[in-house]
Motif scaffolding. Structure first.
Motif, PDB file in Angstrom:
ATOM      1  N   LEU A 143       5.531 -12.225 -20.609  1.00  0.00           N
ATOM      2  CA  LEU A 143       4.746 -11.200 -19.918  1.00  0.00           C
ATOM      3  C   LEU A 143       5.131  -9.806 -20.411  1.00  0.00           C
ATOM      4  CD1 LEU A 143       2.680 -10.561 -17.651  1.00  0.00           C
ATOM      5  CD2 LEU A 143       4.623 -10.427 -16.075  1.00  0.00           C
ATOM      6  N   ALA A 144       6.426  -9.560 -20.566  1.00  0.00           N
ATOM      7  CA  ALA A 144       6.897  -8.255 -21.047  1.00  0.00           C
ATOM      8  C   ALA A 144       6.419  -7.997 -22.467  1.00  0.00           C
ATOM      9  CB  ALA A 144       8.427  -8.213 -20.980  1.00  0.00           C
ATOM     10  N   TRP A 145       6.448  -9.019 -23.295  1.00  0.00           N
ATOM     11  CA  TRP A 145       6.000  -8.901 -24.687  1.00  0.00           C
ATOM     12  C   TRP A 145       4.504  -8.565 -24.737  1.00  0.00           C
ATOM     13  CZ3 TRP A 145       5.907 -13.784 -28.367  1.00  0.00           C
ATOM     14  CH2 TRP A 145       5.396 -13.421 -29.614  1.00  0.00           C
ATOM     15  N   ALA A 146       3.720  -9.256 -23.927  1.00  0.00           N
ATOM     16  CA  ALA A 146       2.277  -8.992 -23.914  1.00  0.00           C
ATOM     17  C   ALA A 146       1.974  -7.580 -23.429  1.00  0.00           C
ATOM     18  CB  ALA A 146       1.574 -10.022 -23.029  1.00  0.00           C
ATOM     19  N   LEU A 147       2.766  -7.080 -22.482  1.00  0.00           N
ATOM     20  CA  LEU A 147       2.519  -5.752 -21.925  1.00  0.00           C
ATOM     21  C   LEU A 147       2.939  -4.640 -22.868  1.00  0.00           C
ATOM     22  CD1 LEU A 147       1.690  -4.001 -19.464  1.00  0.00           C
ATOM     23  CD2 LEU A 147       4.077  -4.171 -18.696  1.00  0.00           C
ATOM     24  N   THR A 148       4.115  -4.771 -23.471  1.00  0.00           N
ATOM     25  CA  THR A 148       4.676  -3.681 -24.281  1.00  0.00           C
ATOM     26  C   THR A 148       4.427  -3.847 -25.772  1.00  0.00           C
ATOM     27  OG1 THR A 148       6.826  -4.775 -24.569  1.00  0.00           O
ATOM     28  CG2 THR A 148       6.524  -3.423 -22.581  1.00  0.00           C
ATOM     29  N   GLY A 149       4.092  -5.047 -26.195  1.00  0.00           N
ATOM     30  CA  GLY A 149       3.933  -5.301 -27.624  1.00  0.00           C
ATOM     31  C   GLY A 149       5.246  -5.467 -28.340  1.00  0.00           C
ATOM     32  N   GLU A 150       6.349  -5.499 -27.594  1.00  0.00           N
ATOM     33  CA  GLU A 150       7.683  -5.620 -28.192  1.00  0.00           C
ATOM     34  C   GLU A 150       8.384  -6.873 -27.656  1.00  0.00           C
ATOM     35  OE1 GLU A 150       9.880  -2.076 -27.451  1.00  0.00           O
ATOM     36  OE2 GLU A 150       8.343  -0.753 -28.314  1.00  0.00           O
ATOM     37  N   LEU A 176      14.620  -8.140 -16.800  1.00  0.00           N
ATOM     38  CA  LEU A 176      13.813  -8.018 -18.020  1.00  0.00           C
ATOM     39  C   LEU A 176      12.484  -7.337 -17.717  1.00  0.00           C
ATOM     40  CD1 LEU A 176      13.406 -10.966 -20.555  1.00  0.00           C
ATOM     41  CD2 LEU A 176      11.590  -9.331 -20.142  1.00  0.00           C
ATOM     42  N   LEU A 177      11.797  -7.807 -16.665  1.00  0.00           N
ATOM     43  CA  LEU A 177      10.504  -7.210 -16.323  1.00  0.00           C
ATOM     44  C   LEU A 177      10.641  -5.780 -15.821  1.00  0.00           C
ATOM     45  CD1 LEU A 177       8.130  -9.795 -14.604  1.00  0.00           C
ATOM     46  CD2 LEU A 177       8.154  -8.966 -16.954  1.00  0.00           C
ATOM     47  N   PHE A 178      11.675  -5.509 -15.032  1.00  0.00           N
ATOM     48  CA  PHE A 178      11.870  -4.159 -14.500  1.00  0.00           C
ATOM     49  C   PHE A 178      12.009  -3.158 -15.638  1.00  0.00           C
ATOM     50  CE2 PHE A 178      14.627  -0.727 -12.851  1.00  0.00           C
ATOM     51  CZ  PHE A 178      13.823  -0.289 -11.798  1.00  0.00           C
ATOM     52  N   GLN A 179      12.796  -3.490 -16.640  1.00  0.00           N
ATOM     53  CA  GLN A 179      12.975  -2.585 -17.778  1.00  0.00           C
ATOM     54  C   GLN A 179      11.697  -2.502 -18.612  1.00  0.00           C
ATOM     55  OE1 GLN A 179      16.656  -3.959 -19.666  1.00  0.00           O
ATOM     56  NE2 GLN A 179      17.772  -2.422 -18.481  1.00  0.00           N
ATOM     57  N   ALA A 180      10.984  -3.612 -18.752  1.00  0.00           N
ATOM     58  CA  ALA A 180       9.738  -3.598 -19.523  1.00  0.00           C
ATOM     59  C   ALA A 180       8.678  -2.748 -18.828  1.00  0.00           C
ATOM     60  CB  ALA A 180       9.225  -5.024 -19.705  1.00  0.00           C
ATOM     61  N   PHE A 181       8.578  -2.848 -17.506  1.00  0.00           N
ATOM     62  CA  PHE A 181       7.603  -2.062 -16.766  1.00  0.00           C
ATOM     63  C   PHE A 181       7.920  -0.571 -16.883  1.00  0.00           C
ATOM     64  CE2 PHE A 181       6.151  -5.516 -13.509  1.00  0.00           C
ATOM     65  CZ  PHE A 181       5.703  -6.285 -14.572  1.00  0.00           C
ATOM     66  N   GLN A 182       9.183  -0.219 -16.803  1.00  0.00           N
ATOM     67  CA  GLN A 182       9.567   1.187 -16.963  1.00  0.00           C
ATOM     68  C   GLN A 182       9.221   1.668 -18.366  1.00  0.00           C
ATOM     69  OE1 GLN A 182      13.766   1.252 -15.707  1.00  0.00           O
ATOM     70  NE2 GLN A 182      13.092   2.347 -13.877  1.00  0.00           N
ATOM     71  N   HIS A 183       9.508   0.830 -19.356  1.00  0.00           N
ATOM     72  CA  HIS A 183       9.212   1.191 -20.749  1.00  0.00           C
ATOM     73  C   HIS A 183       7.706   1.347 -20.964  1.00  0.00           C
ATOM     74  CE1 HIS A 183       9.748   1.448 -25.063  1.00  0.00           C
ATOM     75  NE2 HIS A 183       8.938   0.415 -25.252  1.00  0.00           N
ATOM     76  N   ALA A 184       6.916   0.590 -20.194  1.00  0.00           N
ATOM     77  CA  ALA A 184       5.464   0.639 -20.338  1.00  0.00           C
ATOM     78  C   ALA A 184       4.845   1.807 -19.585  1.00  0.00           C
ATOM     79  CB  ALA A 184       4.851  -0.676 -19.851  1.00  0.00           C
ATOM     80  N   GLY A 185       5.670   2.631 -18.945  1.00  0.00           N
ATOM     81  CA  GLY A 185       5.162   3.802 -18.245  1.00  0.00           C
ATOM     82  C   GLY A 185       4.809   3.544 -16.797  1.00  0.00           C
ATOM     83  N   MET A 186       5.582   2.687 -16.129  1.00  0.00           N
ATOM     84  CA  MET A 186       5.349   2.380 -14.721  1.00  0.00           C
ATOM     85  C   MET A 186       6.610   2.742 -13.920  1.00  0.00           C
ATOM     86  SD  MET A 186       3.593  -1.355 -15.469  1.00  0.00           S
ATOM     87  CE  MET A 186       3.442  -1.819 -13.757  1.00  0.00           C
TER      88      MET A 186
END
Length: 566
Positions: free
Chosen positions: A210-217, A101-111
């Motif tokens: 954590l993913a929600w707070a970072l990406t807003g999604e 979940l975090l790996f995909q969220a970080f990629q989506h967030a531009g990391m």
């Protein structure tokens, strides 16, 4: 050591038919559904509506968790500076799904310069170690984010500090004496007040926040649901919202890995529920980690390729078969050791062997705990005499606290109230056995024979398709929200219908007043000889739909059956 198999007492909820009828009218549900809600402490219509209609809209703001603001600020800094970031997860379903979940969220967030690592259960054991930090430093990692581990990683955190690597710990395991490792950010619901809405979150649930707070999604709920259900988290409050929404998403738009794994487990996607995750998908994801191949499970959850997903699902299925055979062998050996030990009256079961596979000891410990209702410690020693072990507890004893009282005999330990892991030197094992039994004995007055919680006494005339469909609205079922159980006293077994099917299962037809239903009792075939001689039986059951060769009927899934008590 000789222990008889325990039989549970029936604990029947208070009959609130007057109150249940009033609540049923307000909610538009059958009175028995309202009775089930009342039995679970859901009394107000607004509270009941949330229970019946779980939604991510009810999930609280992630910034209500301590440390979230600092973590997000640092993650955005890493993104802007294009730093190398490592996600360090755990090898069980909770850790793996949270890592994915975090790996995909970080990629989506531009990391894009983000990677992951999972410890080898058989070599590294649980959690973040100094060696992992040192390896990360050699690979140019500047920020590490843990998932489902880190609350007791004191040495690793100090190593990270010395090497100039920032550390964000996300976890849900209990703290050691209230202490926390030195980290830039420490996010763990155990720091929060008991009334905090996110207090019950598992590792994947914290990762979701954590993913929600970072990406807003609010994406990745399907992965959060996997971790929540497989980690046996209480399916109430936010966990219930995550599990229900995540399962719905997985049924409608499954990621290739989940679809392939469901196919390998012979689970139709439209029937993917909490039970399917707990008994079919979860064990397969866990199996690879138990065999020391956790990365295969993580890759399955991350892949976009149906072909790759099918290949990995087959690998996990084979690992699960291997796990089951090892488990069977160890259970047999453990039972023999208990027979030969002559330790009747012991307050615990503490066993070890150099021939056991450490990866399956948790399951074996659970089997023994369920059978004997005693806390269980099992360890597997390697050739150097270092043992990795799993512990399972019972009501009345807090495992993590109990192990803390044995700390002088342990290399390391950690976990929860009912499940934990530990490391022990072979030379200290006898002392550990003695000390743990002393701790368990001191708690023994508080130990309880597990009761079967029953929601209501009913008649078969009350069971119909409308009721079963309405009961299904109480899903997802699991820890703290088990499937509704009803009971009937003085039922009849239809002549010649009581027989064994499959591997030790009981099938029969039950009659009561003017109605009859087929019933199935898993692993209850050993009761047949007693039941066929009984003039009447008492049954505890969950009514459910059963589809066979295109025809759907109602069957009773037996939770217990006994000769009627006059």
């Amino acid at each position: 050591m000789s222990h008889s198999v325990l039989h549970r007492e029936w604990r029947i909820a208070t009959d609130n038919r007057t109150e249940s009828r009033a609540l049923a009218q307000q909610l538009g549900v059958p009175p028995l559904v309202a009775q089930v809600l009342l039995a679970r402490g859901v009394r107000e219509p607004e509270q009941a509506q949330r229970f019946l209609h779980p939604s991510l809209d009810f999930v609280s703001d992630p910034y209500l968790l301590q440390g979230m603001g600092v973590a997000i600020e640092r993650l955005k800094q890493a993104r802007d500076r294009k730093e190398r970031v490592l996600i360090f997860g755990d090898y069980d379903v909770d850790g793996l799904s949270g890592t994915a979940l975090l790996f995909q969220a970080f990629q989506h967030a531009g990391m894009p310069d983000c990677t992951y690592d999972i410890p080898n259960r058989l070599v590294d054991g649980f959690g973040l170690k100094p060696a992992h930090i040192q390896r990360a430093a050699q690979n140019g990692i500047q920020l590490i984010v843990t998932v489902d581990n880190g609350s007791r990683a004191f040495e690793a955190a100090e190593t990270a500090r010395q090497l100039g690597i920032d550390l964000i710990i996300t976890d849900h395991h209990e703290l050691e004496d209230g202490r926390t490792p030195h980290a830039l950010s420490f996010i763990n619901p155990m720091l929060e007040e008991p009334s905090h809405p996110g207090r019950c979150l598992c590792g994947a649930g914290v990762a979701f926040k954590l993913a929600w707070a970072l990406t807003g999604e609010r994406s990745g709920a399907d992965l959060a649901a996997l971790g929540t259900i497989a980690d046996v988290a209480a399916l109430l409050g936010e966990n219930r919202d995550l599990a229900a929404e995540g399962l719905a998403w997985a049924r409608k738009q499954p990621r290739p890995g989940i679809e392939a794994l469901a196919r390998a487990a012979s689970v139709p996607l439209d029937e993917l529920d909490a039970e399917a995750v707990a008994f079919y998908l979860g064990p397969r994801i866990n199996a690879a980690g138990r065999m020391g191949r956790a990365h295969a499970s993580l890759e399955l959850l991350l892949t976009d390729s149906p072909a790759e997903a099918a290949r990995l699902a087959k690998e996990l299925d084979l690992a699960n078969e291997e796990r089951r055979e090892l488990e069977r062998q160890i259970v047999e050996e453990a039972e023999l050791m208990l027979e030969e030990s002559g330790a009747a009256g012991a307050a615990s079961i503490v066993l070890a062997s150099r021939d056991w596979h450490a990866g399956v000891l948790g399951i074996v410990a659970s089997r023994l705990q369920e059978r004997y209702n005693l806390p269980v410690l099992l360890a597997a020693f390697n050739q150097e005499g270092l043992g990795r072990g799993s512990a399972r507890g019972v009501a009345g004893i807090h495992l993590s606290d109990a192990l803390e009282q044995c700390a002088e005999h342990l290399v390391a330990y950690g976990g929860h109230r009912s499940a934990a892991g530990f490391t022990v030197e072979e030379s200290c094992f006898d002392a550990l056995r003695k000390r743990f039994d002393e701790v368990a004995y001191a708690c023994s007055p508080a130990l309880e024979i597990p009761a079967l919680e029953i929601d209501a006494v009913v008649g078969l005339s009350e069971i119909d398709g409308k009721l079963v469909r309405a009961l299904n609205s109480l899903e997802p079922f699991g820890h703290k929200n088990s499937a509704p159980v009803f009971c009937i006293f003085g039922a009849q077994i239809a002549p010649m219908s009581c027989r064994e099917v499959g591997r030790g299962h009981l099938r029969m037809t039950v009659r009561h007043t003017d109605r009859a239903f087929p019933a199935i009792g898993f692993h209850m075939a050993d009761q047949i000889s007693e039941l066929v001689q009984a003039p009447a039986v008492d049954i505890a059951f969950t009514p459910q739909f059963n589809t066979w060769r295109g025809e759907t009927t109602i069957q009773l899934r037996l939770k217990d059956v006994r000769p009627a008590r006059v």
